[in-house]
Design an enzyme around this catalytic site. Structure first.
Site, PDB file in Angstrom:
ATOM      1  N   ASP A 460     -22.775  31.472  32.559  1.00  0.00           N
ATOM      2  CA  ASP A 460     -21.902  30.331  32.261  1.00  0.00           C
ATOM      3  C   ASP A 460     -21.033  30.633  31.033  1.00  0.00           C
ATOM      4  O   ASP A 460     -21.323  31.557  30.268  1.00  0.00           O
ATOM      5  CB  ASP A 460     -22.791  29.102  32.006  1.00  0.00           C
ATOM      6  CG  ASP A 460     -22.110  27.789  32.333  1.00  0.00           C
ATOM      7  OD1 ASP A 460     -20.873  27.776  32.480  1.00  0.00           O
ATOM      8  OD2 ASP A 460     -22.809  26.766  32.411  1.00  0.00           O
ATOM      9  N   ASP A 529     -17.983  21.704  38.866  1.00  0.00           N
ATOM     10  CA  ASP A 529     -19.098  20.793  38.575  1.00  0.00           C
ATOM     11  C   ASP A 529     -18.993  19.522  39.403  1.00  0.00           C
ATOM     12  O   ASP A 529     -19.919  18.718  39.428  1.00  0.00           O
ATOM     13  CB  ASP A 529     -19.101  20.431  37.085  1.00  0.00           C
ATOM     14  CG  ASP A 529     -19.755  21.516  36.245  1.00  0.00           C
ATOM     15  OD1 ASP A 529     -20.460  22.368  36.817  1.00  0.00           O
ATOM     16  OD2 ASP A 529     -19.553  21.520  35.015  1.00  0.00           O
TER      17      ASP A 529
END
Ligand code: DGJ
Length: 711
Positions: A460, A529
């Site tokens: 990430d 997301d």
């Protein structure tokens, strides 16, 4: 016809793929002009272009403006220049002369042409590389700038070094396709007439970014999904970038793309060289669908590290638990996931240091002893015993100020003296351009991977650069914009080489790091997301313009969706996620027995078609925007079978959906629906279409798998 043909007399090079040619001409002033980018031309045909008069010539214009494949600025040229330098004495721009050219045949069948230029006065050379493959129309290009002088000459400042400038033909009208986005709203397709002037798509964030993506397509405004020509290019770079689409009043159009952003510059020291990332370009016919299929094939065949591998169905714990994790809870989720047929269990954020929320612990990559008293071993063993692979979330390039790492090395982050250190999500960016930071990070990750049987990392990167300074690197502080990315690439390459079983997902708050550069060293991407199925159709439609389903991570999460609050049926959520790499990200503890049972059926159905979705040819049958129905067909490369996924938001006035004419099937063959046994004639599927039998309720969907009957 050879991939690269050369006519020394006319100083012409013709670079050809199976369906296109890119023609270069060195004019009398040693200027490299882009003469043609379009259908295939022979050398002789290309040479005839030199006889043609330049239309609309005006005495106030240099006709070369906007036609240069390699524009180094200067003279009576005022168009966008892809290469710009400043010498220590203040002189700007290059006056290059061709000093040589060579061709290399590579073992993969590609041919590479290098045109070598040198400034006629200053010690700087410029190599323009073009790589052509006989089986694709994608041309890969990059530049190498070399300072050939001595210390006495001083450094050369590189103001701009675009990897490639592509010269488009005169089309009359021009339309640009791009994707725009934000966090949780990435890759939304935008088509707009190309205005006169310079349109700059860019990221100044140190990473690829959610807001734009480094590719562009141009057509004449009449191209559709299935017809018309497309000129496109894409940059393989995961840091800041610029893509300039230029339309001059003389109707010359160029696309020029490179790393860095205004006003970043780099110093080239004597003996030093600067290699740009690759910018690939392609001319295609057959509409946007064909252009996308070409890029998908390019990514599958030439970019991905393990192109033939099918990606496993994964489970990710993030939406279910966020930071509230421990060994018992994760094992419980893993057992539920395994029962659904999941093949890869990924534990997300919250497992390390004091990371029980987003304000602490980033940088301290050891398991939290309260949550994992015996380390990660017991969880990993259980996951493996359940027959799944184990994946782990990391965010290596970041640090929370509240961490042991930051307390020990506050100077390791990007910062400027006398300036505030802006935090975002309570974190700062490590200066990975520093060799000591890069070495430390490699040690941490290597140790983690050596001590634990980790099969997969979700890598990430949750914030952009700010105050991007590097005190102590006074000579060339801007270099960090490049070296951060280079060290990231080197780190990924080294970890992959030392841990060959490791697979990696690129994530940056969702889809903030998606590009051809990161795809060369990762296996899939976390698309967004936003896991709301209806929003995802739009995001995934834009994603599919350049990138294949094989890399597009898509989870089925809870309903109502935790971010948008919208509800959608389980089948619809699954079918939407099945158009990429299927994952599940819901809280399985809250799913009913009926939902779990249906989910297991849908996972099994996906496994039956994923070789088509992930590795087949994608046809967007009903692109988004064409009514309320979106449908995609995935055809095996040998044409023997296909899968169709149809997603319909709502039915109007009780009208049933039109049948879906399919693509790329054998008209003489018959195809059996594997679920119903119904037999369809190929010719009927191609002309009349596949009848859809969708439920009347909102958010209805279907997956159809058709296999050719043996004759
Ligand atoms: C951002 C990612 O996009 C999410 O999927 C999740 O991994 C969080 N970071 C964790 O902090």
């Amino acid at each position: 016809m050879p991939s690269i043909a050369h006519d020394p007399e006319h100083r012409l090079w013709v670079l050809s793929g199976p369906g296109s040619s890119y023609v270069l001409h060195l004019d009398d002033g040693h200027r490299l002009r882009g003469l043609h980018w379009g259908p295939v031309l022979t050398l002789e045909q290309a040479a005839s272009l030199l006889e043609r008069p330049e239309p609309g010539r005006r005495s106030f214009e240099d006709p070369a403006d906007g036609t240069l494949d390699l524009d180094t600025a200067g003279a009576m040229r005022y168009a966008h220049a892809g290469v710009q330098v400043r010498f220590p004495d203040g002189v700007r721009d290059l006056e290059p002369r061709l000093i040589g050219h060579e061709q290399t045949e590579h073992p993969d069948g590609s041919t590479e042409l290098v045109l070598r230029f040198a400034d006629h006065h200053y010690p700087l050379t410029l190599d323009a590389h073009y790589r052509v493959h006989p089986t694709t129309d994608v041309i890969e290009r990059h530049l190498v700038l070399r300072h050939t002088g001595t210390d006495a000459d001083g450094p050369v400042t590189v103001v701009r070094a675009d990897s490639a400038t592509w010269v488009l033909p005169r089309l009359g009208e021009y339309r640009l396709s791009q994707v725009r986005g934000q966090w949780s709203a990435e890759t939304q397709l935008n088509r707009t007439p190309l205005p006169y002037g310079e349109l700059v798509l860019t990221s100044r964030r140190g990473t690829t970014g959610h807001q734009a993506n480094p590719w562009a397509m141009v057509d004449d405004g009449r191209t559709g999904e299935d017809h018309g020509a497309v000129w496109s290019c894409a940059l393989a770079w995961s840091g800041s970038w610029r893509l300039t689409a230029q339309r001059l009043p003389t109707e010359r159009v160029t696309l020029s793309a490179g790393f860095g952003h205004d006003p970043v510059t780099w110093e080239l020291q004597p003996g030093g060289e600067l290699t740009t990332p690759v910018c690939a370009g392609a001319y295609t016919e057959g509409g946007f669908g064909a252009a996308s299929r070409l890029w998908h094939r390019h990514v599958l065949d030439r970019i991905l590290p393990h192109p033939d591998e099918l990606r496993p169905v994964l489970y990710n714990s993030w939406e279910a638990t966020e930071f509230d994790i421990d060994v018992t809870g994760q094992i419980e989720l893993a057992e539920r996931a395994a029962a659904l047929g999941v093949e890869l269990f990924v534990m997300d954020d919250g497992w390390f240091g004091s990371r029980t929320h987003d304000a602490a612990g980033l940088g301290d990559w050891t398991p939290n002893p309260a949550r994992f008293p015996d380390g990660l071993g017991p969880l990993i063993d259980r996951v493996h015993d359940l027959g799944m692979q184990f994946g782990l979330w990391v965010e290596p390039e970041m640090v929370n100020p509240d961490s042991d790492l930051y307390r020990a090395h506050p100077d390791w982050v990007l910062h400027h003296p006398h300036r505030h250190r802006t935090e975002h999500r309570n974190q700062l960016v490590l200066n990975l351009a520093r060799p000591d930071v890069a070495a430390w990070l490699h040690g941490q990750l290597d140790d983690l991977l050596t001590k634990n049987a980790i099969d997969f990392l979700k890598w990430d990167m949750n914030r952009p650069f700010t105050e991007a300074g590097w005190p102590g690197a006074e000579a060339d502080p801007d270099r960090l914009w490049i070296d951060h990315v280079r060290h990231l690439y080197a780190l990924l390459d080294r970890l992959r080489a030392d841990h060959p079983g490791l697979r990696i997902e690129s994530c940056s708050s969702g889809g903030g790091r998606l590009d051809l550069g990161i795809l060369a060293r990762t296996d899939q991407v976390w698309t967004s997301d936003n896991t709301d199925a209806l929003d995802r159709i739009e995001i995934q439609h834009g994603f599919s313009q350049l990138y294949p389903a094989r890399v597009m991570g898509a989870w089925v999460t809870d309903s109502p969706n935790s971010y948008t609050g919208r509800s959608a049926p389980l089948d619809f959520r699954f079918h939407t996620a099945m158009t990429g790499v299927l994952g599940i990200g819901g809280d399985l503890n809250r799913w009913t027995e009926a939902e779990l049972a249906r989910a297991a059926e849908l996972v099994a159905a996906y496994k039956g078609v994923r070789h088509l979705v992930q590795l087949g040819e994608q046809y967007r049958l009903r692109p988004l925007g064409d009514g309320e129905l979106s449908a995609v067909q995935y055809v095996a490369r040998d044409g023997r079978e296909c899968a169709v996924i149809a997603l319909r938001r709502s039915r109007h006035f009780g009208h049933r959906e039109r049948s879906l004419p399919l693509r790329a099937l054998d008209p003489a063959a018959r195809y059996r629906d594997t679920a119903t046994g119904t037999l369809h004639h190929g010719a009927v599927l191609l002309s009349q279409g596949l009848p859809l039998d969708l439920p009347a309720d909102d958010c209805a969907s279907a997956l159809v798998h058709l296999v050719r009957e043996q004759t």
